[in-house]
Design a protein around this motif. Structure first.
Motif, PDB file in Angstrom:
ATOM      1  N   GLN A  89      50.651  76.421   4.739  1.00  0.00           N
ATOM      2  CA  GLN A  89      50.410  76.734   6.154  1.00  0.00           C
ATOM      3  C   GLN A  89      51.498  76.204   7.081  1.00  0.00           C
ATOM      4  O   GLN A  89      51.615  76.635   8.202  1.00  0.00           O
ATOM      5  CB  GLN A  89      49.017  76.268   6.610  1.00  0.00           C
ATOM      6  N   ALA A  91      54.807  76.196   6.216  1.00  0.00           N
ATOM      7  CA  ALA A  91      56.018  77.009   6.051  1.00  0.00           C
ATOM      8  C   ALA A  91      55.848  78.410   6.609  1.00  0.00           C
ATOM      9  O   ALA A  91      56.809  79.142   6.796  1.00  0.00           O
ATOM     10  CB  ALA A  91      56.386  77.100   4.582  1.00  0.00           C
ATOM     11  N   ASP A 101      62.270  81.923   3.259  1.00  0.00           N
ATOM     12  CA  ASP A 101      61.972  81.578   1.880  1.00  0.00           C
ATOM     13  C   ASP A 101      61.431  80.177   1.789  1.00  0.00           C
ATOM     14  O   ASP A 101      61.897  79.293   2.494  1.00  0.00           O
ATOM     15  CB  ASP A 101      63.274  81.619   1.071  1.00  0.00           C
ATOM     16  N   TYR A 102      60.487  79.950   0.920  1.00  0.00           N
ATOM     17  CA  TYR A 102      60.128  78.576   0.627  1.00  0.00           C
ATOM     18  C   TYR A 102      59.601  78.450  -0.791  1.00  0.00           C
ATOM     19  O   TYR A 102      59.239  79.433  -1.413  1.00  0.00           O
ATOM     20  CB  TYR A 102      59.149  77.984   1.642  1.00  0.00           C
ATOM     21  N   LEU A 104      56.869  76.298  -3.228  1.00  0.00           N
ATOM     22  CA  LEU A 104      55.672  75.462  -3.170  1.00  0.00           C
ATOM     23  C   LEU A 104      55.728  74.335  -4.177  1.00  0.00           C
ATOM     24  O   LEU A 104      56.196  74.497  -5.295  1.00  0.00           O
ATOM     25  CB  LEU A 104      54.437  76.321  -3.470  1.00  0.00           C
ATOM     26  N   THR A 108      57.990  74.751  -9.800  1.00  0.00           N
ATOM     27  CA  THR A 108      58.301  75.172 -11.169  1.00  0.00           C
ATOM     28  C   THR A 108      59.755  75.634 -11.169  1.00  0.00           C
ATOM     29  O   THR A 108      60.257  76.126 -10.148  1.00  0.00           O
ATOM     30  CB  THR A 108      57.414  76.351 -11.629  1.00  0.00           C
ATOM     31  N   TYR A 110      61.082  78.119 -12.626  1.00  0.00           N
ATOM     32  CA  TYR A 110      61.231  79.565 -12.474  1.00  0.00           C
ATOM     33  C   TYR A 110      61.249  79.979 -11.002  1.00  0.00           C
ATOM     34  O   TYR A 110      62.172  80.653 -10.544  1.00  0.00           O
ATOM     35  CB  TYR A 110      60.122  80.307 -13.216  1.00  0.00           C
ATOM     36  N   ALA A 111      60.224  79.543 -10.269  1.00  0.00           N
ATOM     37  CA  ALA A 111      60.140  79.920  -8.858  1.00  0.00           C
ATOM     38  C   ALA A 111      61.358  79.401  -8.096  1.00  0.00           C
ATOM     39  O   ALA A 111      61.948  80.108  -7.270  1.00  0.00           O
ATOM     40  CB  ALA A 111      58.859  79.368  -8.248  1.00  0.00           C
ATOM     41  N   ARG A 115      64.347  81.757  -6.189  1.00  0.00           N
ATOM     42  CA  ARG A 115      64.623  81.670  -4.744  1.00  0.00           C
ATOM     43  C   ARG A 115      66.090  81.314  -4.500  1.00  0.00           C
ATOM     44  O   ARG A 115      66.733  81.842  -3.607  1.00  0.00           O
ATOM     45  CB  ARG A 115      63.714  80.610  -4.101  1.00  0.00           C
TER      46      ARG A 115
ATOM     47  N   GLN B 292      44.005  77.880   6.631  1.00  0.00           N
ATOM     48  CA  GLN B 292      45.279  77.923   5.940  1.00  0.00           C
ATOM     49  C   GLN B 292      46.370  78.666   6.667  1.00  0.00           C
ATOM     50  O   GLN B 292      47.477  78.204   6.795  1.00  0.00           O
ATOM     51  CB  GLN B 292      45.062  78.596   4.588  1.00  0.00           C
ATOM     52  N   ASN B 293      46.029  79.843   7.085  1.00  0.00           N
ATOM     53  CA  ASN B 293      47.070  80.677   7.644  1.00  0.00           C
ATOM     54  C   ASN B 293      46.882  80.862   9.130  1.00  0.00           C
ATOM     55  O   ASN B 293      46.022  81.584   9.579  1.00  0.00           O
ATOM     56  CB  ASN B 293      47.053  82.026   6.937  1.00  0.00           C
ATOM     57  N   LYS B 294      47.732  80.204   9.871  1.00  0.00           N
ATOM     58  CA  LYS B 294      47.685  80.393  11.328  1.00  0.00           C
ATOM     59  C   LYS B 294      48.949  81.153  11.696  1.00  0.00           C
ATOM     60  O   LYS B 294      49.981  80.554  11.989  1.00  0.00           O
ATOM     61  CB  LYS B 294      47.637  79.027  12.014  1.00  0.00           C
ATOM     62  N   THR B 319      53.107  83.153  -1.532  1.00  0.00           N
ATOM     63  CA  THR B 319      53.715  82.434  -0.416  1.00  0.00           C
ATOM     64  C   THR B 319      53.962  83.419   0.721  1.00  0.00           C
ATOM     65  O   THR B 319      54.303  84.575   0.485  1.00  0.00           O
ATOM     66  CB  THR B 319      55.049  81.777  -0.829  1.00  0.00           C
ATOM     67  N   VAL B 320      53.757  82.947   1.944  1.00  0.00           N
ATOM     68  CA  VAL B 320      53.831  83.843   3.096  1.00  0.00           C
ATOM     69  C   VAL B 320      54.612  83.212   4.235  1.00  0.00           C
ATOM     70  O   VAL B 320      54.420  82.040   4.543  1.00  0.00           O
ATOM     71  CB  VAL B 320      52.403  84.157   3.621  1.00  0.00           C
ATOM     72  N   VAL B 321      55.502  83.984   4.811  1.00  0.00           N
ATOM     73  CA  VAL B 321      56.118  83.602   6.075  1.00  0.00           C
ATOM     74  C   VAL B 321      55.788  84.743   7.020  1.00  0.00           C
ATOM     75  O   VAL B 321      56.131  85.891   6.738  1.00  0.00           O
ATOM     76  CB  VAL B 321      57.650  83.444   5.944  1.00  0.00           C
ATOM     77  N   GLU B 357      53.669  81.076 -14.594  1.00  0.00           N
ATOM     78  CA  GLU B 357      54.765  80.654 -13.706  1.00  0.00           C
ATOM     79  C   GLU B 357      55.441  81.835 -13.015  1.00  0.00           C
ATOM     80  O   GLU B 357      56.058  81.686 -11.970  1.00  0.00           O
ATOM     81  CB  GLU B 357      55.830  79.892 -14.505  1.00  0.00           C
ATOM     82  N   LEU B 360      54.398  85.396  -9.210  1.00  0.00           N
ATOM     83  CA  LEU B 360      54.802  85.006  -7.867  1.00  0.00           C
ATOM     84  C   LEU B 360      54.804  86.198  -6.920  1.00  0.00           C
ATOM     85  O   LEU B 360      55.269  87.277  -7.269  1.00  0.00           O
ATOM     86  CB  LEU B 360      56.216  84.421  -7.898  1.00  0.00           C
ATOM     87  N   HIS B 362      55.780  86.934  -2.773  1.00  0.00           N
ATOM     88  CA  HIS B 362      56.278  86.369  -1.521  1.00  0.00           C
ATOM     89  C   HIS B 362      56.248  87.450  -0.449  1.00  0.00           C
ATOM     90  O   HIS B 362      56.824  88.514  -0.608  1.00  0.00           O
ATOM     91  CB  HIS B 362      57.709  85.850  -1.723  1.00  0.00           C
ATOM     92  N   THR B 364      56.930  88.384   3.573  1.00  0.00           N
ATOM     93  CA  THR B 364      57.479  87.959   4.864  1.00  0.00           C
ATOM     94  C   THR B 364      57.244  89.049   5.898  1.00  0.00           C
ATOM     95  O   THR B 364      57.410  90.234   5.635  1.00  0.00           O
ATOM     96  CB  THR B 364      58.999  87.671   4.809  1.00  0.00           C
TER      97      THR B 364
END
Lengths: 233, 437
Positions: A89, A91, A101-102, A104, A108, A110-111, A115, B292-294, B319-321, B357, B360, B362, B364
């Motif tokens: 929350q 980022a 980009d971020y 977590l 790991t 890989y992630a 990136r 969580q998400n504001k 993951t979120v921007v 792993e 993922l 992402h 944005t």
């Protein structure tokens, strides 16, 4: 040589990041120069736009990563910032400092490497390219990224740049071939625009540095697609 | 003159069948490279030509029907080899190709007959086929334009058994009517003069072509209506889903605040350091439930929260921007369906990966100058097949599948945006750009 800053207060994560960076160097044959900092405050004081990529923890005791990033953006719009956080929350507002980009925590490999790869790709495409054109009394050389747009008027070409409008001779079609076609797009018979300077698009026009230039209906979709591609860089 | 004029030579039909089969192959989604298509077409031309012109000349009346069935079989095989269609669809287009072939053959032959008899033109073997080729091409080009003009989404659905049989019944009737004069001279529909026979045949075939074309348009429109309905149902379902998650998230938030308060009270009364540590640990643990998400957009927050919880459930890291404020121009319903669909698609794709792993995603959402850029990236494994720039699902349930992307596309179109898909190094990227001016 890739210059990387690691800004992280917790030593476990700092070590882990350094470890991953080393592994990444070996696997991808990318030479790096890594420097570590333990707080945003310390980092900002020593900051002098000397890095390509910053890996920044969001939560740090003295100055948090978001505030540090804001300070950095005031002096350096180009450096790639990747946040490291265990709280997604925090980022989520990364867009405000152009940190899209971020990674977590727990991190790991890989992630992390994915990136980092993206960031490096983006850096690689920032090379400077020059264009040599024929003007009234000889030739002149221009940095392509500084051209806003090119207009064709009869037999002459007008190259609009930040400081001046340069008059050149030749056909727009020929010029189009010489320009990097990832950067430039022909929106109209007589207009060629630099995608990096496009500010908006209307029903029948493209806004380039405040000026509205005509776009034909059929060019709109490919134009928007080219814009998305260009912004990937 | 190379032929006995009263009989239409087999070569006329051979070329006609193949060229009309080619028309339908071109109109549908092919599965061959250019070279493959060329070779297949060439060998089929040879095959059907040999069959019609050499083997099939002067067949006895008894073998008339079987020989037609063989021709239909060859057309079927050709379309089957060229196109990526279900067996029923291949049958359906075979019926259409057959009648179109009959029509162009009889139509062109009638002109040829007129040219030879009345205009006294003389043809060699070569000029005869040149004539055939040109006249067929003209008619087929016209048909091609008609199909392109009136049929909006060609071959996006699979033909049902019923539709295929209807097409074949029409073909059977038309074919019988058009050829009856050859077999029996004494029926109310027969002609006895060569020209009558040709007229009847051409006109009836033309009727057949028109009938099947009309039928095709109708099927197509029904399917489009059906598709719109399906999208609307999906939308309704998603809205209901959204309302449900909105309620549960509200409940979670409320519980979270209660719990936080209770922990604070307990901490004040805690007597040992151990107890304090424990309670602090608890505080940390529940922190992830703190709204969580504001993002600045309540609808987006709710969608993200719901999907986030789902992701935790299936071991996906999302993951979120997001600059929620930038979504103000969009209708709340569109926001929830657009991002719901985008994330559902991505989740569906990453859960197929065994290595957790690599699961993922992402997302944005950011404003850039006067544009809103939406980008979702996810890892994927396996091969993606694209159709019209959109990936085709590997799911068996073809009828339901793909509606997520269709719905996304519709929303994008509504706001005049552009959507593109890129795949690179094991990453799938969906990118949308909305103009904000």
């Amino acid at each position: 040589m890739l210059r990387i800053a690691v800004v992280e207060d917790q030593s476990i994560y700092q070590e882990q990041l350094l470890d991953y960076l080393q592994r990444f160097q070996k696997e991808n044959q990318v030479p790096m120069d890594v420097q570590t900092f333990t707080d945003g405050d310390e980092f900002i004081n020593k900051y002098d736009a000397q890095f390509d990529i910053i890996l920044m923890d969001v939560q740090m005791p003295l100055m948090d990563g978001m505030s540090a990033a804001e300070e950095i953006r005031k002096v350096d719009s180009k450096v790639v910032i990747i946040f490291i956080t265990n709280m997604a929350q925090y980022a989520i507002k990364g867009y405000a400092v152009d940190a899209l980009d971020y990674v977590l925590k727990p991190i790991t490999y890989y992630a992390f490497s994915e990136r980092l790869n993206k960031a490096i790709n983006r850096l690689g495409k920032r090379e400077v390219e020059y264009l040599t054109i024929k003007v009234k009394n000889g030739y002149t050389r221009l940095d392509m990224s500084e051209i806003y747009y090119i207009e064709s008027q009869g037999h002459k070409l007008l190259l609009k740049t930040k400081d001046a409008t340069i008059e050149a001779s030749g056909a727009i079609k020929e010029l189009e071939k010489e320009l990097n076609d990832d950067w430039f797009f022909r929106i109209h018979r007589s207009y060629l625009v630099n995608l990096a300077h496009v500010e908006g698009v209307k029903d029948k026009g493209v806004i380039v540095k405040g000026e509205e230039l005509p776009i034909s209906r059929s060019n709109r979709k490919p134009f928007m697609e080219a814009l998305v591609d260009q912004w990937d860089m | 003159m190379p032929y006995d004029l009263a009989e239409t030579p087999g070569g006329f039909y051979a070329v006609a069948y193949l060229m009309s089969a080619l028309l339908f192959a071109v109109l549908n989604k092919g599965k061959r490279t250019k070279i493959e298509s060329f070779l297949i077409t060439l060998s089929f031309l040879a095959l059907i030509f040999i069959y019609m012109e050499i083997i099939n000349t002067d067949v006895h009346m008894m073998f008339f029907v079987p020989s037609i069935l063989v021709s239909i079989g060859i057309i079927y095989l050709y379309i089957y080899l060229m196109c990526d269609l279900s067996l029923l669809s291949v049958g359906y287009y075979t019926a259409r190709a057959f009648i179109v072939g009959e029509f162009i053959a009889s139509f062109s032959y009638q002109i040829y007959y007129f040219a030879v008899l009345d205009l006294e033109m003389s043809f060699t073997y070569f000029t005869t086929y040149l004539f055939i080729f040109i006249s067929y091409s003209v008619v087929l080009a016209f048909m091609y334009l008609l199909e392109k003009r009136f049929v909006k989404n060609h071959s996006t659905h699979d033909v049902t058994a019923r539709e295929m049989f209807s097409a074949f019944i029409i073909v059977a009737v038309v074919f019988t009517m058009s050829n009856i004069s050859y077999v029996y001279q004494n029926t109310p529909f027969s002609g006895s003069m060569a020209r009558d026979i040709f007229n009847i045949r051409t006109l009836v075939d033309f009727g057949g072509v028109a009938l099947l074309f009309a039928y095709h348009i109708q099927i197509n429109e029904m399917n489009m209506k059906f598709e719109v309905e399906k999208l609307q149902n999906l939308l309704r379902l998603q809205i209901a889903n959204y309302e449900l998650s909105e309620k549960s998230i509200e409940l979670v938030n409320q519980k979270y605040h209660d719990l936080k308060h209770q922990i604070a009270v307990l901490k004040q009364d805690a007597s040992t350091q151990e107890a304090v540590d424990y309670l602090e640990q608890m505080e940390d643990d529940i922190k992830i439930y703190e709204a969580q998400n504001k993002t600045g957009n309540k609808v987006l927050d709710t969608v993200l929260m719901g999907k986030q919880l789902h992701c935790q459930d299936v071991n996906v890291t999302l993951t979120v921007v997001a600059e929620g404020k930038a979504l103000d121009f969009m209708d709340p319903v569109d926001i929830s369906t657009l991002f719901g669909n985008i994330l559902d698609n991505a989740i569906e794709s990453v859960v197929k990966i065994d290595d957790i792993e690599k699961r993922l995603i992402h997302l944005t959402i950011s404003k850039r100058k006067s544009f809103l850029s939406v980008r979702v990236e996810n890892c994927y494994e396996g091969k993606l097949i694209f159709n019209n720039g959109l990936p085709v699902t590997t799911k068996k349930d073809k009828n339901f599948h793909g509606y997520g992307l269709k719905s996304i596309q519709q929303t994008v179109k509504k706001y005049d945006g552009t959507m593109t898909i890129k795949t690179e190094d094991g990453w799938f990227e969906l990118r949308i750009l909305f103009p904000l001016l």
